[in-house]
Design a protein around this motif. Sequence first.
Motif, PDB file in Angstrom:
ATOM      1  N   GLU A 102     -10.823   2.679  -9.198  1.00 11.80           N
ATOM      2  CA  GLU A 102      -9.508   1.763  -9.964  1.00 11.80           C
ATOM      3  C   GLU A 102      -8.796   1.073  -8.739  1.00 11.80           C
ATOM      4  O   GLU A 102      -8.361   0.149  -8.839  1.00 11.80           O
ATOM      5  N   HIS A 121      -6.640  -2.598 -16.267  1.00  9.98           N
ATOM      6  CA  HIS A 121      -6.774  -1.443 -16.995  1.00  9.98           C
ATOM      7  C   HIS A 121      -7.386  -0.225 -16.377  1.00  9.98           C
ATOM      8  O   HIS A 121      -8.026  -0.406 -15.535  1.00  9.98           O
ATOM      9  N   ILE A 123      -9.979   2.352 -15.764  1.00 12.42           N
ATOM     10  CA  ILE A 123     -11.407   2.106 -15.772  1.00 12.42           C
ATOM     11  C   ILE A 123     -12.057   3.088 -16.714  1.00 12.42           C
ATOM     12  O   ILE A 123     -11.839   4.118 -17.303  1.00 12.42           O
ATOM     13  N   LEU A 124     -13.137   2.507 -17.636  1.00 15.56           N
ATOM     14  CA  LEU A 124     -13.725   3.173 -18.648  1.00 15.56           C
ATOM     15  C   LEU A 124     -15.138   4.014 -18.065  1.00 15.56           C
ATOM     16  O   LEU A 124     -16.150   3.342 -17.494  1.00 15.56           O
ATOM     17  N   LYS A 301     -17.031  -5.371 -24.416  1.00 24.72           N
ATOM     18  CA  LYS A 301     -15.709  -6.010 -23.689  1.00 24.72           C
ATOM     19  C   LYS A 301     -16.083  -7.629 -23.664  1.00 24.72           C
ATOM     20  O   LYS A 301     -15.297  -8.267 -23.809  1.00 24.72           O
ATOM     21  N   TYR A 305     -13.763 -10.394 -25.197  1.00 26.07           N
ATOM     22  CA  TYR A 305     -13.163 -11.556 -24.097  1.00 26.07           C
ATOM     23  C   TYR A 305     -13.459 -12.767 -24.378  1.00 26.07           C
ATOM     24  O   TYR A 305     -12.748 -13.543 -24.416  1.00 26.07           O
ATOM     25  N   GLU A 435      -6.613 -10.444 -17.684  1.00 28.27           N
ATOM     26  CA  GLU A 435      -6.722  -8.944 -17.231  1.00 28.27           C
ATOM     27  C   GLU A 435      -8.247  -8.902 -16.793  1.00 28.27           C
ATOM     28  O   GLU A 435      -9.120  -9.463 -16.879  1.00 28.27           O
ATOM     29  N   GLN A 437     -10.953  -5.534 -16.328  1.00 26.26           N
ATOM     30  CA  GLN A 437     -11.586  -4.161 -17.022  1.00 26.26           C
ATOM     31  C   GLN A 437     -12.277  -3.630 -16.170  1.00 26.26           C
ATOM     32  O   GLN A 437     -13.726  -3.984 -16.269  1.00 26.26           O
ATOM     33  N   VAL A 439     -15.211  -1.041 -15.411  1.00 24.99           N
ATOM     34  CA  VAL A 439     -16.142  -0.106 -16.232  1.00 24.99           C
ATOM     35  C   VAL A 439     -17.157   0.574 -15.494  1.00 24.99           C
ATOM     36  O   VAL A 439     -17.761  -0.237 -14.310  1.00 24.99           O
ATOM     37  N   CYS A 450     -16.745  -4.948 -12.805  1.00 21.61           N
ATOM     38  CA  CYS A 450     -15.554  -5.172 -13.389  1.00 21.61           C
ATOM     39  C   CYS A 450     -16.160  -6.355 -14.516  1.00 21.61           C
ATOM     40  O   CYS A 450     -16.798  -7.039 -14.301  1.00 21.61           O
ATOM     41  N   SER A 452     -13.905  -9.665 -16.618  1.00 17.62           N
ATOM     42  CA  SER A 452     -12.419 -10.073 -16.411  1.00 17.62           C
ATOM     43  C   SER A 452     -12.326 -11.137 -17.532  1.00 17.62           C
ATOM     44  O   SER A 452     -13.361 -11.816 -17.665  1.00 17.62           O
TER      45      SER A 452
END
Length: 459
Positions: A102, A121, A123-124, A301, A305, A435, A437, A439, A450, A452
Amino acid sequence: MAKIQAPVRKNDILNVYFEDLTHDGNGVAKVEGYPLFVAGALPGEKGQIQVTKVNKGYGFGRLMKLEERSPHRVDVPASEAHKYGGTQLKHISYEGQLQFKEKQVREVLARIGKLDEVKVHPILGMDEPWYYRNKAQVPVGEKNGQLIAGFFKPRSHEIVDTNESIIQLPEVNEAIQTVKEICNELGLKAYDEQAHKGVLRHIMARYGKATGELMVVLITRTPDLPHKNKIIDKIVSRLPQVTSIVHNINAKRTNVIMGETTNVLWGSEIIYDYIGEVKFAISARSFYQVNPVQTKVLYDKALEYADLSGDETVIDAYCGIGTISLFLAQKAKKVYGVEVVPEAIEDARRNADLNGMENAEFEAGEAETVIPEWYKQGIEADVIVVDPPRKGCDEALLQTIIDMKPEKVVYVSCNPSTLARDLRILEDGGFQTVEVQPVDMFPQTTHVECISQLVLKND
Ligand code: SAH
């Protein structure tokens, strides 16, 4: 910036403090500002190192003794499964790995993309960050007359015989080990890279986690596979999940694993898998995400998005076998996918049929050539998804996106540096990054994925 003259010499023994971790997972210690990279060391640790290489602006060292441990360090079992196989971060707790990734995303976006303000965000990550890969392709060699297969030693072409990896699904580990044993029993010759002689180059296994279907691929230098029928019989009897046995021929002197010719030896030329509700046929040479659990997280995601209502036209650039395309086709009016590997486009078309989706169309070619042509023909998208390889998007593609002005762009990336570069180009071209994100698709490794969302700025 002037390069610092090395204040250390080769073989020096030094006591150092590690202040950082590089993107490839090495600890960084500085001696009078001169950075030394040390594998296995973590930020916040102190230890004794021996200098192994001295370059102009930086050097390398080997960790001899650890004197202060990071709270993120975990002890790695000495088993062979833990030893090799591109698991550069396995000595860091999973929490620590997630923090590292991250932080890297935030830093790179700020440094390369000048996106200091962008929302990144947390990280998942995975609940179970081991034994997740649905695919392995291992090089084959010979030692003391025996066939061996496993991983290359870091920075070398020496193969270490390995039967298990902590990041591969048990079914994949078992398949590789079994096929290796079978080829050994039958006395198959390994390919010798140096002499460009011998037979078996690689063994590949891919497992459909949702269907339980297993594909085995034997890659040889020679057009013939000796003991073909015996190999088939033994694989079928020892690996009951196998549904596809494939022979690929690669006669070239190359690091590329597979060649152009693929023959089915037994069963089907494809295996099936599901991501969510969508069913996919996957052939030996097509790209398919390796972490089935996190792929669902990533594609969900992408769907979020893209924010589709059913009226949109979508372009999926770098579409592979049409995975993201068909995920989005569930909610869009029309999806166009483009991908450079022709077999993957054949798979994508078959996958659209398989799922009864008539609103997806695919074309083989380079995204940077095909999409500008589509634009000239009057095809305009409301949403464009890109998922390029590590080198990122071609400038011609980014320029077409800027000209086409879709309302949204969804950028899926396996390399934060090229993501940051491309986001900057899109920002300057009229988009705003809403944003990002991260993963974790590749636990225990340094790889960072990532996704976005960008929107068109109102001017
Ligand atoms: N979105 C897909 C595939 C992503 S991997 C998925 O999630 O499964 C990136 C893909 O881009 C690979 O299939 C690769 O073959 C393809 N590719 C590489 N360069 C390309 C180019 N210039 N134009 C189109 N596709 C390309």
